[in-house]
Design a protein around this motif. Structure first.
Motif, PDB file in Angstrom:
ATOM      1  N   GLN A  13       0.838  -1.208   0.000  1.00  0.00           N
ATOM      2  CA  GLN A  13       0.000   0.000   0.000  1.00  0.00           C
ATOM      3  C   GLN A  13       0.871   1.256   0.000  1.00  0.00           C
ATOM      4  OE1 GLN A  13      -3.062   0.308  -0.567  1.00  0.00           O
ATOM      5  NE2 GLN A  13      -4.085  -1.553   0.040  1.00  0.00           N
ATOM      6  N   ALA A  38      -2.838  -7.778  -5.337  1.00  0.00           N
ATOM      7  CA  ALA A  38      -3.999  -8.549  -5.803  1.00  0.00           C
ATOM      8  C   ALA A  38      -3.781 -10.043  -5.600  1.00  0.00           C
ATOM      9  CB  ALA A  38      -4.276  -8.245  -7.275  1.00  0.00           C
ATOM     10  N   TYR A  41      -4.239 -10.946  -1.943  1.00  0.00           N
ATOM     11  CA  TYR A  41      -5.656 -10.999  -1.592  1.00  0.00           C
ATOM     12  C   TYR A  41      -6.315 -12.255  -2.148  1.00  0.00           C
ATOM     13  CZ  TYR A  41      -5.755  -6.181   0.174  1.00  0.00           C
ATOM     14  OH  TYR A  41      -5.560  -5.034   0.909  1.00  0.00           O
ATOM     15  N   LEU A  48     -12.969  -9.850  -3.596  1.00  0.00           N
ATOM     16  CA  LEU A  48     -13.383  -8.503  -3.995  1.00  0.00           C
ATOM     17  C   LEU A  48     -12.222  -7.518  -3.925  1.00  0.00           C
ATOM     18  CD1 LEU A  48     -16.948  -8.342  -2.411  1.00  0.00           C
ATOM     19  CD2 LEU A  48     -16.299  -8.858  -4.775  1.00  0.00           C
ATOM     20  N   ASP A  49     -11.339  -7.693  -2.935  1.00  0.00           N
ATOM     21  CA  ASP A  49     -10.141  -6.855  -2.870  1.00  0.00           C
ATOM     22  C   ASP A  49      -9.210  -7.171  -4.040  1.00  0.00           C
ATOM     23  OD1 ASP A  49     -10.748  -5.384  -0.506  1.00  0.00           O
ATOM     24  OD2 ASP A  49     -10.141  -7.102   0.710  1.00  0.00           O
ATOM     25  N   GLU A  51     -10.059  -8.399  -6.905  1.00  0.00           N
ATOM     26  CA  GLU A  51     -10.689  -7.894  -8.130  1.00  0.00           C
ATOM     27  C   GLU A  51     -10.402  -6.410  -8.311  1.00  0.00           C
ATOM     28  OE1 GLU A  51     -14.930  -6.653 -10.022  1.00  0.00           O
ATOM     29  OE2 GLU A  51     -14.637  -6.867  -7.876  1.00  0.00           O
ATOM     30  N   ARG A  52     -10.528  -5.642  -7.245  1.00  0.00           N
ATOM     31  CA  ARG A  52     -10.299  -4.195  -7.329  1.00  0.00           C
ATOM     32  C   ARG A  52      -8.900  -3.873  -7.848  1.00  0.00           C
ATOM     33  NH1 ARG A  52     -10.010  -1.678  -1.873  1.00  0.00           N
ATOM     34  NH2 ARG A  52      -8.135  -0.543  -2.339  1.00  0.00           N
ATOM     35  N   TYR A  53      -7.898  -4.561  -7.319  1.00  0.00           N
ATOM     36  CA  TYR A  53      -6.523  -4.279  -7.739  1.00  0.00           C
ATOM     37  C   TYR A  53      -6.212  -4.840  -9.128  1.00  0.00           C
ATOM     38  CZ  TYR A  53      -5.706  -2.169  -3.286  1.00  0.00           C
ATOM     39  OH  TYR A  53      -5.773  -1.319  -2.204  1.00  0.00           O
ATOM     40  N   TYR A  54      -6.785  -5.984  -9.461  1.00  0.00           N
ATOM     41  CA  TYR A  54      -6.599  -6.496 -10.818  1.00  0.00           C
ATOM     42  C   TYR A  54      -7.276  -5.583 -11.839  1.00  0.00           C
ATOM     43  CZ  TYR A  54      -4.458 -11.007  -9.637  1.00  0.00           C
ATOM     44  OH  TYR A  54      -3.602 -11.996  -9.220  1.00  0.00           O
ATOM     45  N   GLN A  55      -8.424  -5.025 -11.495  1.00  0.00           N
ATOM     46  CA  GLN A  55      -9.109  -4.096 -12.411  1.00  0.00           C
ATOM     47  C   GLN A  55      -8.245  -2.852 -12.646  1.00  0.00           C
ATOM     48  OE1 GLN A  55     -11.583  -4.363 -14.329  1.00  0.00           O
ATOM     49  NE2 GLN A  55     -12.963  -5.887 -13.491  1.00  0.00           N
ATOM     50  N   GLU A  56      -7.674  -2.327 -11.574  1.00  0.00           N
ATOM     51  CA  GLU A  56      -6.807  -1.152 -11.729  1.00  0.00           C
ATOM     52  C   GLU A  56      -5.569  -1.500 -12.533  1.00  0.00           C
ATOM     53  OE1 GLU A  56      -4.533   2.318  -9.166  1.00  0.00           O
ATOM     54  OE2 GLU A  56      -5.777   0.874  -8.090  1.00  0.00           O
ATOM     55  N   TYR A  83     -14.116 -14.060 -11.046  1.00  0.00           N
ATOM     56  CA  TYR A  83     -15.556 -14.059 -11.329  1.00  0.00           C
ATOM     57  C   TYR A  83     -16.130 -15.466 -11.327  1.00  0.00           C
ATOM     58  CZ  TYR A  83     -15.051  -9.106 -12.254  1.00  0.00           C
ATOM     59  OH  TYR A  83     -14.798  -7.778 -12.113  1.00  0.00           O
TER      60      TYR A  83
END
Length: 97
Positions: A13, A38, A41, A48-49, A51-56, A83
């Motif tokens: 972080q 990611a 996590y 969900l955590d 997913e957020r970092y993989y999306q970014e 997913y």
């Protein structure tokens, strides 16, 4: 830091914050930190955590890499796996393509 996810999370972080603040643009260093966080996590089952970092990560990769890049395919595959585990087959299918 195998198994010491809390300690690793704090360092990743801080690294992400530093790269964002000082580089001001997408970089491979930032992408690598997002990826490692990611993955951590994901291994913990915090989908969900992850997913957020993989999306970014995917959004930044799309800015830096060619559309047919293997790295983009790997990140999309990781998102598809998330997913699938979440029972969202239709969304997973989009990333597998």
């Amino acid at each position: 830091l195998q198994g010491k996810y809390d300690a690793a999370e704090t360092y990743f972080q801080k690294a992400i914050e530093t790269y964002r603040s000082y580089m001001g643009r997408p970089s491979r260093f930032l992408i690598q930190c997002l990826s490692l966080l990611a993955e951590g996590y994901f291994k913990q089952g915090k989908l969900l955590d992850a997913e957020r970092y993989y999306q970014e990560k995917l959004a930044l990769q799309k800015q830096l890499l060619k559309p047919d890049s293997l790295e983009l395919a790997v990140t999309a595959n990781n998102l598809a796996a998330i997913y699938q585990r979440l029972g969202e087959s239709k969304q997973a299918e989009g990333y597998f393509q």
